[in-house]
Motif scaffolding. Structure first.
Motif, PDB file in Angstrom:
ATOM      1  N   LEU A 127       0.804  -1.224   0.000  1.00 43.41           N
ATOM      2  CA  LEU A 127       0.000   0.000   0.000  1.00 43.41           C
ATOM      3  C   LEU A 127       0.842   1.281   0.000  1.00 43.41           C
ATOM      4  N   PRO A 128       1.866   1.400   0.880  1.00 45.78           N
ATOM      5  CA  PRO A 128       2.645   2.650   0.878  1.00 45.78           C
ATOM      6  C   PRO A 128       3.314   2.953  -0.456  1.00 45.78           C
ATOM      7  N   ILE A 129       3.682   1.916  -1.197  1.00 46.22           N
ATOM      8  CA  ILE A 129       4.292   2.140  -2.510  1.00 46.22           C
ATOM      9  C   ILE A 129       3.272   2.768  -3.453  1.00 46.22           C
ATOM     10  N   LEU A 130       2.074   2.200  -3.482  1.00 46.93           N
ATOM     11  CA  LEU A 130       1.024   2.752  -4.337  1.00 46.93           C
ATOM     12  C   LEU A 130       0.684   4.182  -3.929  1.00 46.93           C
ATOM     13  N   ILE A 131       0.572   4.408  -2.624  1.00 47.76           N
ATOM     14  CA  ILE A 131       0.218   5.744  -2.125  1.00 47.76           C
ATOM     15  C   ILE A 131       1.287   6.762  -2.498  1.00 47.76           C
ATOM     16  N   SER A 132       2.550   6.408  -2.294  1.00 48.21           N
ATOM     17  CA  SER A 132       3.630   7.368  -2.554  1.00 48.21           C
ATOM     18  C   SER A 132       3.730   7.719  -4.027  1.00 48.21           C
ATOM     19  N   ILE A 133       3.537   6.751  -4.910  1.00 53.81           N
ATOM     20  CA  ILE A 133       3.647   7.028  -6.346  1.00 53.81           C
ATOM     21  C   ILE A 133       2.433   7.802  -6.848  1.00 53.81           C
ATOM     22  N   LEU A 134       1.245   7.375  -6.443  1.00 52.31           N
ATOM     23  CA  LEU A 134       0.038   8.016  -6.954  1.00 52.31           C
ATOM     24  C   LEU A 134      -0.174   9.419  -6.389  1.00 52.31           C
ATOM     25  N   SER A 135       0.439   9.723  -5.259  1.00 56.80           N
ATOM     26  CA  SER A 135       0.325  11.071  -4.685  1.00 56.80           C
ATOM     27  C   SER A 135       1.475  11.977  -5.101  1.00 56.80           C
ATOM     28  N   ALA A 136       2.416  11.450  -5.875  1.00 58.23           N
ATOM     29  CA  ALA A 136       3.606  12.222  -6.247  1.00 58.23           C
ATOM     30  C   ALA A 136       3.290  13.271  -7.309  1.00 58.23           C
ATOM     31  N   LYS A 137       3.975  14.395  -7.188  1.00 57.66           N
ATOM     32  CA  LYS A 137       3.922  15.437  -8.205  1.00 57.66           C
ATOM     33  C   LYS A 137       5.093  15.255  -9.173  1.00 57.66           C
ATOM     34  N   GLN A 138       5.040  15.933 -10.285  1.00 59.54           N
ATOM     35  CA  GLN A 138       6.183  15.937 -11.198  1.00 59.54           C
ATOM     36  C   GLN A 138       7.408  16.472 -10.469  1.00 59.54           C
ATOM     37  N   ASN A 139       8.560  15.883 -10.793  1.00 60.24           N
ATOM     38  CA  ASN A 139       9.857  16.238 -10.200  1.00 60.24           C
ATOM     39  C   ASN A 139      10.025  15.727  -8.769  1.00 60.24           C
TER      40      ASN A 139
END
Length: 377
Positions: free
Chosen positions: A256-268
């Motif tokens: 779950l944390p992997i999905l959350i961190s990637i999907l909440s990430a902004k460009q750069n």
């Protein structure tokens, strides 16, 4: 984005130079210096967040405990400095040098005067601001309940406070559940809906379903804490009873944390992930790499350390399927010079079709060795 990372005189790294890309994969046998690459970045961020960078590098903090100074210098080096050089796309380079003190028990390496420590400057770099996440190999698995930390989640937009454990990932998901994901190109559509729902909670759940079919996420408050539960869709439009995360597959909560961190990430943004494959079925690992590749193609930088050939193959499949191109992918295989006890980094030559040209000895060849033993050929 970090495009070059040079590390000198730190543990196994005598003088390691890495040309990093959007998706940078560090692999190799245990004890070859892979985690040290990530640790060097974490130590810089930690010292910045603790307001110590103008004095030096703090070896002990919430993000990382690197021990004492006497344990850190490369044994083959005669230098008295630990050097980290960072080169970026569209930003000025950063060079940091820290002195190894005479007292080997010290937990702070004094910085030199030429180090850039101005927060107004450094705060513009993703490594030092909230466009960053660190997911260590010590990530939280299923828990009875999960704590909240409003300052960390809301003000700093982080899912981890201590050692990259992702202990506040559930609070993060609950707080931002109705916020649209920053990068629309990562969104996928529910086959039962007419349009794409860009909310973070929906997208995390949809990507999780690709790893564990028909799953649904439920987070509810329990006093001051949060309880994570799952349900599963069944045939004929029925659904199972709520199941505690403790009574559901370990890997579901671990990913779950992997999905959350990637999907909440902004460009750069920069995301550091240790062992993304842990507790995940090979098909799930392939799904993770599809998501990572899509994020990288849209401007996120992801640096991972792995022991999984499925993670490696997933990156090559993404290249073959043109989700990313060769300019997005760097794979480094680490070995060790046993005479001098220093790390050696091998930058793999990868074709546009996802073929690794002349892989070094020891690079995920165990399956071939085992098959020869089993078959006798």
């Amino acid at each position: 984005m970090i495009k070059q990372l040079n590390i000198g005189n730190f543990k196994l790294h005598y003088n390691t130079e890495l040309t990093t890309k959007g998706l940078t994969i560090l692999t190799g046998m245990n004890g070859m210096g892979k985690s040290t690459i990530i640790q060097s970045l974490i130590l810089l961020r930690q010292s910045y967040l603790m307001n110590d960078l103008d004095v030096g590098m703090n070896l002990k903090g919430d993000l990382c405990d690197a021990g004492i100074s006497g344990e850190l210098a490369c044994q083959s080096s005669n230098e008295h400095y630990f050097k980290i050089e960072l080169k970026f796309d569209n930003q000025n380079d950063l060079v940091f040098k820290f002195q190894y003190p005479d007292n080997i028990m010290d937990t702070l390496l004094p910085g030199i005067e030429t180090n850039i420590t101005d927060k107004n400057i450094l705060s513009k770099y993703s490594l030092f601001n909230d466009s960053f996440q660190y997911l260590s190999a010590f990530r939280f698995g299923p828990q009875k309940t999960y704590n909240r930390d409003t300052s960390l989640v809301v003000s700093k937009k982080q899912i981890s406070k201590v050692m990259g454990q992702c202990e506040y990932a559930i609070h993060f998901l609950e707080h931002y559940k109705n916020s649209n994901i920053p990068i629309n190109g990562l969104a996928i559509k529910d086959e039962n809906e007419d349009s794409i729902d860009y909310r973070l909670s929906t997208q995390v759940e949809l990507w999780l379903r690709k790893i564990s079919p028909n799953i649904k996420i439920k987070i509810e408050p329990i006093g001051e804490d949060l309880k994570l539960q799952y349900r599963f869709n069944r045939e004929e439009n029925t659904i199972t009873e709520d199941m505690s995360a403790l009574n559901t597959g370990f890997g579901i909560t671990y990913v779950l944390p992997i999905l959350i961190s990637i999907l909440s990430a902004k460009q750069n943004s920069i995301i550091l992930i240790e062992n993304p494959e842990a507790h995940i079925h090979p098909k799930g690992q392939a799904i993770l790499m599809e998501l990572m590749a899509r994020a990288v193609s849209l401007g996120v930088q992801i640096i991972i350390e792995t022991h999984s050939d499925h993670i490696i193959n997933g990156s090559l499949v993404a290249l073959k399927n043109e989700i990313i191109n060769p300019e997005h992918l760097a794979i480094f295989y680490f070995s060790r010079d046993e005479n001098n006890h220093i790390a050696i980094s091998h930058s793999l030559d990868i074709s546009k079709s996802g073929h690794i040209k002349r892989p070094p000895k020891g690079f995920f060849d165990q399956i071939d060795i085992d098959l020869r033993t089993i078959t006798g050929f």
